[in-house]
Design an enzyme around this catalytic site. Structure first.
Site, mmCIF file in Angstrom:
data_model
loop_
_atom_site.group_PDB
_atom_site.id
_atom_site.type_symbol
_atom_site.label_atom_id
_atom_site.label_comp_id
_atom_site.label_asym_id
_atom_site.label_seq_id
_atom_site.Cartn_x
_atom_site.Cartn_y
_atom_site.Cartn_z
ATOM 1 N N ARG A 1 8.486 5.791 5.443
ATOM 2 C CA ARG A 1 8.059 5.211 6.723
ATOM 3 C C ARG A 1 9.256 4.593 7.430
ATOM 4 O O ARG A 1 10.016 3.842 6.845
ATOM 5 C CB ARG A 1 6.984 4.151 6.468
ATOM 6 C CG ARG A 1 6.613 3.291 7.670
ATOM 7 C CD ARG A 1 5.727 4.025 8.647
ATOM 8 N NE ARG A 1 5.457 3.227 9.816
ATOM 9 C CZ ARG A 1 4.380 2.464 9.968
ATOM 10 N NH1 ARG A 1 3.475 2.403 9.024
ATOM 11 N NH2 ARG A 1 4.213 1.773 11.063
ATOM 12 N N ARG B 1 4.357 9.427 11.773
ATOM 13 C CA ARG B 1 4.737 8.665 10.588
ATOM 14 C C ARG B 1 4.326 9.368 9.312
ATOM 15 O O ARG B 1 3.344 10.098 9.282
ATOM 16 C CB ARG B 1 4.192 7.256 10.629
ATOM 17 C CG ARG B 1 2.716 7.175 10.850
ATOM 18 C CD ARG B 1 2.277 5.827 11.347
ATOM 19 N NE ARG B 1 2.926 5.560 12.611
ATOM 20 C CZ ARG B 1 2.989 4.392 13.201
ATOM 21 N NH1 ARG B 1 2.445 3.354 12.664
ATOM 22 N NH2 ARG B 1 3.599 4.238 14.344
ATOM 23 N N ASP C 1 0.861 5.439 7.096
ATOM 24 C CA ASP C 1 0.462 4.205 7.761
ATOM 25 C C ASP C 1 -0.747 3.675 6.999
ATOM 26 O O ASP C 1 -1.747 4.383 6.856
ATOM 27 C CB ASP C 1 0.100 4.486 9.222
ATOM 28 C CG ASP C 1 -0.203 3.226 10.005
ATOM 29 O OD1 ASP C 1 0.376 2.171 9.692
ATOM 30 O OD2 ASP C 1 -1.021 3.295 10.930
ATOM 31 N N ASP D 1 -3.222 0.244 6.835
ATOM 32 C CA ASP D 1 -3.592 -1.043 7.418
ATOM 33 C C ASP D 1 -4.739 -1.666 6.648
ATOM 34 O O ASP D 1 -5.685 -0.972 6.250
ATOM 35 C CB ASP D 1 -4.031 -0.873 8.879
ATOM 36 C CG ASP D 1 -2.883 -0.480 9.785
ATOM 37 O OD1 ASP D 1 -1.787 -1.049 9.639
ATOM 38 O OD2 ASP D 1 -3.094 0.388 10.644
#
Length: 176
Positions: free
Chosen positions: A79, A89, A92, A94
């Site tokens: 990343r 990317r 990712d 979250d």
């Protein structure tokens, strides 16, 4: 232990990076609740489609420590953080929900995540935790999904195949 819901996405060699992320998450946290993987258009920029999925896990880490661990995993998968925020990317991840907590922390640590308004985050989480209540909102993920503009849309499901094949299969499913 705290129940956590994560959103994972990739549009650079997504099968490889998502499989690696799932392996690392299993090694660190044990049993995972994993949604189907969906192919979705990039949001906020022109780019290749993403593969997105949701993961539920239980952790003894605090949100900041979990976020740091996830950032290290993203970094291990290549990343890059020196480009535009909305860009292609490798990985990712979250933290979307962390138990019943509302968190505003350093960097972009925000729980619940604003991205919960996007189908590519909400739909996978509904698949694994429909009755989870969103802190600060009071509605369940299923209730949010039932009124989402993309609720009736068909989503392309992609199977993350074993590492040896490196291929992905896909099919269409409805949003509901």
């Amino acid at each position: 232990m705290t129940a956590v819901l994560l959103s994972l996405g990739s549009n650079i060699e997504p099968e490889r990076h998502l499989r690696a992320a799932l392996t690392a998450l299993r090694e660190r946290f044990g049993a995972l609740r994993i949604s189907p993987t969906y192919r979705t258009a990039s949001v906020g920029f022109e780019g290749a489609a993403f593969l997105n999925l949701g993961v539920g896990l239980d952790t003894d880490l605090e949100p900041e420590a979990l976020n740091a661990w996830l950032h290290a995993l993203e970094d291990a998968e290549g990343r890059r953080r020196d480009g535009p925020r909305f860009s292609s990317r490798t990985l990712d991840i979250d933290i979307v929900l962390f138990g019943d907590r509302v968190v505003r922390g350093p960097g972009h640590l925000q729980i619940p995540r604003d991205e919960l308004r996007h189908a590519f985050v909400l739909k996978p989480l509904v698949d694994i935790a429909p009755e989870t209540v969103v802190p600060g909102d009071g509605r369940t993920l299923a209730q949010l999904w039932a009124v989402h503009p993309d609720y009736e849309r068909a989503f392309e499901v992609c199977a993350l195949e074993p590492v040896a094949t490196g291929a992905s299969a896909s099919k269409q499913v409805s949003g509901s």
